[in-house]
Design a protein around this motif. Structure first.
Motif, mmCIF file in Angstrom:
data_model
loop_
_atom_site.group_PDB
_atom_site.id
_atom_site.type_symbol
_atom_site.label_atom_id
_atom_site.label_comp_id
_atom_site.label_asym_id
_atom_site.label_seq_id
_atom_site.Cartn_x
_atom_site.Cartn_y
_atom_site.Cartn_z
ATOM 1 N N ARG A 271 0.846 -1.181 0.000
ATOM 2 C CA ARG A 271 0.000 0.000 0.000
ATOM 3 C C ARG A 271 0.895 1.249 0.000
ATOM 4 O O ARG A 271 1.688 1.426 -0.898
ATOM 5 N N LYS A 272 0.807 2.095 1.021
ATOM 6 C CA LYS A 272 1.591 3.331 1.033
ATOM 7 C C LYS A 272 3.045 3.090 1.437
ATOM 8 O O LYS A 272 3.866 4.001 1.424
ATOM 9 N N GLY A 273 3.365 1.839 1.761
ATOM 10 C CA GLY A 273 4.720 1.527 2.198
ATOM 11 C C GLY A 273 5.709 1.298 1.082
ATOM 12 O O GLY A 273 6.915 1.194 1.335
ATOM 13 N N GLY A 274 5.241 1.182 -0.143
ATOM 14 C CA GLY A 274 6.176 0.947 -1.242
ATOM 15 C C GLY A 274 5.483 0.436 -2.482
ATOM 16 O O GLY A 274 4.259 0.325 -2.541
ATOM 17 N N LYS A 275 6.287 0.105 -3.472
ATOM 18 C CA LYS A 275 5.780 -0.312 -4.771
ATOM 19 C C LYS A 275 6.140 -1.777 -4.992
ATOM 20 O O LYS A 275 7.185 -2.088 -5.574
ATOM 21 N N GLY A 276 5.297 -2.682 -4.519
ATOM 22 C CA GLY A 276 5.587 -4.092 -4.709
ATOM 23 C C GLY A 276 4.640 -5.013 -3.975
ATOM 24 O O GLY A 276 3.866 -4.587 -3.104
ATOM 25 N N TYR A 277 4.719 -6.304 -4.348
ATOM 26 C CA TYR A 277 3.910 -7.368 -3.749
ATOM 27 C C TYR A 277 4.822 -8.539 -3.391
ATOM 28 O O TYR A 277 5.923 -8.677 -3.921
ATOM 29 N N PHE A 278 4.351 -9.370 -2.467
ATOM 30 C CA PHE A 278 5.103 -10.552 -2.077
ATOM 31 C C PHE A 278 4.147 -11.708 -1.841
ATOM 32 O O PHE A 278 2.943 -11.510 -1.630
#
Length: 249
Positions: free
Chosen positions: A55-62
């Protein structure tokens, strides 16, 4: 954590936020976001997989293999996307979209999410990744750019056979999009409607009385009305507008 003892069973920190961990020990620390989204867990043919964005913490998924939460190891981190923590994919924005794991006819189990906001390309894009490897199977592009981004989709199984048929999602330009995920191959997946061969077309573009577009940041609700379906009238799609992302909102 163990529900019986409170003992920690495992912990995982995405590499996307490593550079900001030292800030937590700074006496002058001011709040910033890390993992700020809601995870979802789904069963594939062989695993229970957890997938989540920042979300607002960065640009990515895991994605994590949580089949055996009492015996987690480093190898149970299945993938991070983009694998480059600098966010090398120009279409990947701040990962506000919730991710879903669903089964497709063409590629088995996949992870689906909108590309979020403030990407380098500024386009609204639907991602479809292999659920177990994180490999990008398709990026379905809307062609609508300019500080744009795709929000959380609604996933629809019209035939009720456990296989996804469509995804619906809004963008910051007031467009509600329909994506067709049917077909025997992933090359058949596409934006459902086009004005011409090269121009994707949304279901609707929502504007106020002054003509200004109304951003759509919340996921739509899609209802399967059996009577309407028999009469050929399709699905009922309900959604609201508005955004709370910037200081001006």
């Amino acid at each position: 954590f163990s529900s019986q003892t409170g003992k920690e069973l495992f912990a995982y920190i995405p590499s996307f936020v490593y550079d900001h961990l030292a800030d937590l020990a700074d006496p002058g620390y001011s709040h910033q976001f890390y993992v700020d989204n809601t995870a979802m867990v789904a069963k594939t043919a062989t695993k229970d997989i957890l997938v989540c964005g920042l979300r607002k913490g960065g640009k990515g998924y895991f994605a994590l293999d949580v089949t055996d939460p009492t015996g987690m190891e480093a190898s149970d981190v299945l993938w991070e996307y983009p694998c480059d923590a600098t966010g090398a994919d120009p279409d990947m924005g701040y990962s506000f979209s919730k991710a879903f794991i669903v089964k497709t006819e063409a590629e088995g189990y996949v992870a689906i999410f909108g590309n979020g906001y403030d990407s380098a390309s500024g386009e609204a894009v639907l991602y479809v990744l292999d659920a177990e490897t994180g490999a990008v199977l398709r990026k379905l592009k809307t062609g609508v750019t300019g500080c744009n981004g795709l929000s959380t989709p609604a996933i629809v199984d019209v035939e009720l056979d456990g296989i996804v048929d469509y995804a619906f999602a809004g963008d910051l330009k007031g467009n509600m999009w329909k994506f067709d995920l049917r077909g025997a191959t992933r090359d058949e997946w596409d934006v459902a409607y086009r004005a011409d061969a090269s121009t994707p077309m949304p279901l609707i573009t929502v504007r106020n009385t002054s003509g200004a577009v109304q951003p759509i940041t919340a996921p739509p609700d899609v209802m399967l009305d059996c009577v309407a379906m028999k009469e050929g009238r399709g699905l009922m799609l309900v959604f609201g507008t508005g955004q709370y992302l910037n200081s001006d909102d």
